[in-house]
Design an enzyme around this catalytic site. Structure first.
Site, PDB file in Angstrom:
ATOM      1  N   ASP A 195       0.849  -1.195   0.000  1.00 56.68           N
ATOM      2  CA  ASP A 195       0.000   0.000   0.000  1.00 56.68           C
ATOM      3  C   ASP A 195       0.885   1.245   0.000  1.00 56.68           C
ATOM      4  O   ASP A 195       2.027   1.179   0.413  1.00 56.68           O
ATOM      5  CB  ASP A 195      -0.866   0.046   1.263  1.00 56.68           C
ATOM      6  CG  ASP A 195      -1.824  -1.133   1.352  1.00 56.68           C
ATOM      7  OD1 ASP A 195      -2.150  -1.709   0.303  1.00 56.68           O
ATOM      8  OD2 ASP A 195      -2.221  -1.473   2.486  1.00 56.68           O
ATOM      9  N   ASP A 208      -2.184   5.627   0.893  1.00 54.46           N
ATOM     10  CA  ASP A 208      -2.852   4.862   1.941  1.00 54.46           C
ATOM     11  C   ASP A 208      -2.796   5.625   3.258  1.00 54.46           C
ATOM     12  O   ASP A 208      -3.670   6.415   3.559  1.00 54.46           O
ATOM     13  CB  ASP A 208      -2.242   3.464   2.042  1.00 54.46           C
ATOM     14  CG  ASP A 208      -3.038   2.584   2.987  1.00 54.46           C
ATOM     15  OD1 ASP A 208      -4.284   2.628   2.923  1.00 54.46           O
ATOM     16  OD2 ASP A 208      -2.432   1.881   3.810  1.00 54.46           O
ATOM     17  N   ASP A 259       2.269   3.204   9.536  1.00 48.17           N
ATOM     18  CA  ASP A 259       1.623   1.972   9.990  1.00 48.17           C
ATOM     19  C   ASP A 259       2.590   1.182  10.867  1.00 48.17           C
ATOM     20  O   ASP A 259       3.736   0.975  10.477  1.00 48.17           O
ATOM     21  CB  ASP A 259       1.253   1.080   8.795  1.00 48.17           C
ATOM     22  CG  ASP A 259      -0.019   1.542   8.095  1.00 48.17           C
ATOM     23  OD1 ASP A 259      -0.491   2.652   8.390  1.00 48.17           O
ATOM     24  OD2 ASP A 259      -0.527   0.788   7.252  1.00 48.17           O
ATOM     25  N   ARG A 275      -7.740   8.458  12.288  1.00 49.04           N
ATOM     26  CA  ARG A 275      -6.620   7.600  12.690  1.00 49.04           C
ATOM     27  C   ARG A 275      -5.406   8.387  13.192  1.00 49.04           C
ATOM     28  O   ARG A 275      -4.352   8.358  12.587  1.00 49.04           O
ATOM     29  CB  ARG A 275      -6.166   6.697  11.545  1.00 49.04           C
ATOM     30  CG  ARG A 275      -7.262   5.829  10.987  1.00 49.04           C
ATOM     31  CD  ARG A 275      -6.686   4.763  10.067  1.00 49.04           C
ATOM     32  NE  ARG A 275      -7.753   3.866   9.640  1.00 49.04           N
ATOM     33  CZ  ARG A 275      -7.571   2.849   8.811  1.00 49.04           C
ATOM     34  NH1 ARG A 275      -6.371   2.588   8.348  1.00 49.04           N
ATOM     35  NH2 ARG A 275      -8.562   2.073   8.484  1.00 49.04           N
TER      36      ARG A 275
END
Ligand SMILES: *[C@@H]1O[C@H](CO)[C@@H](O)[C@H](O)[C@H]1NC(C)=O
Ligand SMILES: *[C@@H]1O[C@H](CO)[C@@H](O)[C@H](O)[C@H]1NC(C)=O
Length: 391
Positions: A189, A213, A217, A269
């Site tokens: 991603d 994306d 992460d 997020r």
């Protein structure tokens, strides 16, 4: 003594004080940064007042705090210092002088700096070897417009003062893996920095924005991560902590998110947490649109002394729970000494104890009053360091 003489004595006195204040050596860094009129946070105060920072770059290994601990494993007599001189990228046969040559090929401790300002367009994700520091202080380094950074099954990595943006998804293909083996990498991603089964990772003073994306992460059993002093902006999905709902190994994940600036135009997020424990402290939220902090699978959160500024129009609620999961058996969302502006609200878990981070002595830091958050996050993101003096 006439009036002239009195003036002279007073003048001498003032001069002495001035000399004492400015020229007594070994002022503590805290005092020095105050003198410079900067209210620095605990990480920055450790190295930014040092005018010799260019020659003493490795000093920052003692400045990290929170779950990453100190980064002293990244230096030592076997340390290789490497200057990137060539912005080009060959994913399979990296050339000497390029970023990938050192970041992937060479085993051991490497401290990477850059000869000059550079726009680096990576042709495949950059897989970073253990014990690597990427130090962009003093120059403007952009990693942008295609593949970005991946920290895959490695440890002891520092990413400092890099601008990472417009990262794009990548088709599967061959790439030089950590420690110089060419491997096949599946589809990726478009994230700015992706951690997969990585530990002891310090992400400090980077500017991350506009990726396909997410921006950052932390997945698949990654832990002991400190995300500090970064500027996250212009992004839908900002930060994901925890791989997917089924990945229970992420129960052991410990991440600290501190002194970051979120916004403008961050949608959701910041972070989204699964399973593990996250301490979110002293951050400035100027960007939430949908929500700021959310999750699933009973994560534990201590949100402490953050400043949450809700948008004038739109969502005012800071938190989000997948499918309305609320105070399920192990769900813990706690807010301590946070401040809220423009009507921002925070739905906390009722009852239970606020989960303590249990930092060790090396990791511990004092969370400051939320009143200081604006000034402590003022220099978040990649630093502008002048050629001649302080950073
Ligand atoms: C994280 O750090 C703790 C304390 O130093 C250590 O016990 C643990 O094994 C580390 N976790 C990982 C995944 O490396
Ligand atoms: C810190 O220790 C307490 C007491 O042992 C424990 O309940 C809590 O879960 C620990 N916190 C973390 C983040 O592991």
């Amino acid at each position: 003594m006439g009036p002239q003489g009195v003036n002279y004595v007073i003048w001498q006195f003032v001069l002495t004080i001035v000399i004492v204040i400015f020229f007594v050596p070994k002022l503590s860094s805290a005092k020095q940064s105050k003198l410079m009129g900067l209210n620095m946070n605990m990480i920055d105060r450790c190295w930014r007042p040092n005018s010799e920072w260019r020659r003493q770059r490795q000093q920052i290994v003692t400045c990290s705090i929170d779950y990453v601990g100190k980064m002293t494993n990244n230096i030592g007599k076997d340390l290789i210092q490497y200057e990137v001189t060539d912005p080009n990228d060959d994913p399979i046969n990296p050339k000497l002088g390029t970023l990938r040559y050192r970041a992937s090929v060479i085993r051991g401790k490497v401290w990477i700096t850059f000869q000059k300002d550079m726009n680096i367009r990576l042709n495949k994700p950059l897989l970073i070897s253990s014990f690597t520091t990427i130090d962009g202080r003093g120059v403007n380094i952009h990693i942008a417009n295609n593949a970005c950074l991946m920290i895959f099954k490695t440890t002891n990595i520092i990413i400092h003062s890099i601008r990472i943006h417009h990262c794009k998804a990548q088709a599967p293909g061959m790439v030089m893996g950590p420690n110089g083996k060419v491997i096949h990498l599946g589809p990726i991603d478009g994230d700015a920095i992706r951690l997969v089964t990585a530990s002891k990772i310090w992400i400090d003073h980077n500017t991350l924005n506009d990726c396909e994306d997410g921006l950052l992460d932390v997945t698949r059993g990654s832990s002991n991560v400190t995300i500090s002093n970064n500027w996250f902006r212009e992004q839908d999905k900002v930060m994901l902590l925890g791989h997917d709902d089924g990945y229970v190994r992420d129960k052991n994940m410990k991440v600290t998110v501190v002194y970051n600036h979120f916004g403008p135009n961050c949608n959701q997020r910041m972070p989204r947490i699964r399973h593990g424990y996250t301490h979110v402290a002293n951050n400035l939220y100027l960007g939430l649109m949908q929500y700021a902090i959310g999750g699933s699978m009973g994560p534990s959160l201590k949100s402490e002394a953050n400043l949450f500024i809700a948008p004038k129009v739109g969502s005012k609620e800071i938190t989000w729970r997948q499918n309305g999961q609320t105070n399920g058996d192990k769900w813990e969302f706690h807010s301590v000494r946070d401040a809220f502006e423009n009507g921002a609200s925070f739905e906390v878990t009722n009852g239970g104890r606020v989960p303590k981070p249990n930092y060790s002595k090396d990791e511990y830091f004092q969370v400051v009053d939320v009143k200081s958050v604006r000034s402590l996050t003022r220099s978040s993101g990649a630093l502008q360091c002048s050629r001649t003096s302080l950073c």
